[in-house]
Design an enzyme around this catalytic site. Structure first.
Site, mmCIF file in Angstrom:
data_model
loop_
_atom_site.group_PDB
_atom_site.id
_atom_site.type_symbol
_atom_site.label_atom_id
_atom_site.label_comp_id
_atom_site.label_asym_id
_atom_site.label_seq_id
_atom_site.Cartn_x
_atom_site.Cartn_y
_atom_site.Cartn_z
ATOM 1 N N HIS A 86 -9.861 -4.982 -3.831
ATOM 2 C CA HIS A 86 -8.555 -5.223 -3.210
ATOM 3 C C HIS A 86 -8.764 -5.658 -1.776
ATOM 4 C CE1 HIS A 86 -9.600 -0.966 -2.843
ATOM 5 N NE2 HIS A 86 -9.026 -1.004 -1.644
ATOM 6 N N ASP A 121 0.849 -1.184 0.000
ATOM 7 C CA ASP A 121 0.000 0.000 0.000
ATOM 8 C C ASP A 121 0.895 1.248 0.000
ATOM 9 O OD1 ASP A 121 -3.205 0.548 0.985
ATOM 10 O OD2 ASP A 121 -1.789 2.212 1.106
HETATM 11 P P1 AMP Z 1 -9.675 1.598 0.027
HETATM 12 O O1 AMP Z 1 -9.978 2.715 0.963
HETATM 13 O O2 AMP Z 1 -10.058 0.251 0.586
HETATM 14 O O3 AMP Z 1 -10.230 1.830 -1.359
HETATM 15 O O4 AMP Z 1 -8.101 1.528 -0.059
HETATM 16 C C1 AMP Z 1 -7.349 1.968 -1.143
HETATM 17 C C2 AMP Z 1 -5.908 1.860 -0.728
HETATM 18 O O5 AMP Z 1 -5.111 1.992 -1.886
HETATM 19 C C3 AMP Z 1 -5.460 2.911 0.267
HETATM 20 O O6 AMP Z 1 -4.988 2.289 1.447
HETATM 21 C C4 AMP Z 1 -4.376 3.667 -0.484
HETATM 22 O O7 AMP Z 1 -3.310 4.054 0.360
HETATM 23 C C5 AMP Z 1 -3.949 2.676 -1.527
HETATM 24 N N1 AMP Z 1 -3.399 3.240 -2.744
HETATM 25 C C6 AMP Z 1 -3.907 4.263 -3.463
HETATM 26 N N2 AMP Z 1 -3.167 4.480 -4.573
HETATM 27 C C7 AMP Z 1 -2.163 3.558 -4.533
HETATM 28 C C8 AMP Z 1 -1.065 3.249 -5.388
HETATM 29 N N3 AMP Z 1 -0.838 3.957 -6.517
HETATM 30 N N4 AMP Z 1 -0.253 2.234 -5.038
HETATM 31 C C9 AMP Z 1 -0.461 1.539 -3.901
HETATM 32 N N5 AMP Z 1 -1.478 1.773 -3.062
HETATM 33 C C10 AMP Z 1 -2.327 2.765 -3.373
#
Ligand code: AMP
Ligand code: ZN
Length: 113
Positions: free
Chosen positions: A99, A29
């Site tokens: 995810h 993440d």
């Molecule tokens: P959610 O709130 O369950 O949709 O979580 C999305 C997650 O994706 C968050 O914890 C973000 O920090 C993570 N995230 C967003 N963009 C990226 C990225 N480019 N690479 C890795 N993680 C990401």
């Protein structure tokens, strides 16, 4: 479709990829909330749990199995970890590509956000 997780899976956006097979990709993440914070993502685009069908049952089971393996490999099997599938606005879902969060390496309060 400009989906950042599809782009990471396709190697078109940067990501710290830890595991990949024919069904899923797992990467760190970008904004970890714990020492271990890994996302396990299907290689096909499914927006949310609401968009899953019975055809995806095996895929989601595989995501959990991969999470179990990563938890062991990254040393949190015994200390414990949380698996989270956020769905929709009230859960705070921000990326609309399914995810599974694997979060561990510290004690997690029940409400962790
Ligand atoms: P959610 O709130 O369950 O949709 O979580 C999305 C997650 O994706 C968050 O914890 C973000 O920090 C993570 N995230 C967003 N963009 C990226 C990225 N480019 N690479 C890795 N993680 C990401
Ligand atoms: Zn996607």
């Amino acid at each position: 479709m400009a989906c950042i997780f599809c782009q990471i899976i396709e190697g078109k956006a940067p990501g710290k990829i830890l595991f990949r097979d024919e069904q899923v990709t797992a990467f760190r993440d970008a904004h970890p909330i714990a020492p271990i914070h890994i996302l396990i993502v299907p290689n096909i685009h499914i927006s949310t749990v609401n968009d899953m069908t019975t055809d995806n049952e095996c895929l989601v089971g595989h995501m959990v199995n991969v999470a179990q393996r990563l938890a062991r490999d990254y040393g949190v099997s015994t200390s414990g970890y949380r698996l989270v599938l956020n769905t929709g606005p009230d859960a705070g879902q921000t990326i609309f590509h399914l995810h599974l969060h694997l979060i561990g390496g510290r004690a997690l309060p029940f409400h962790f956000r």
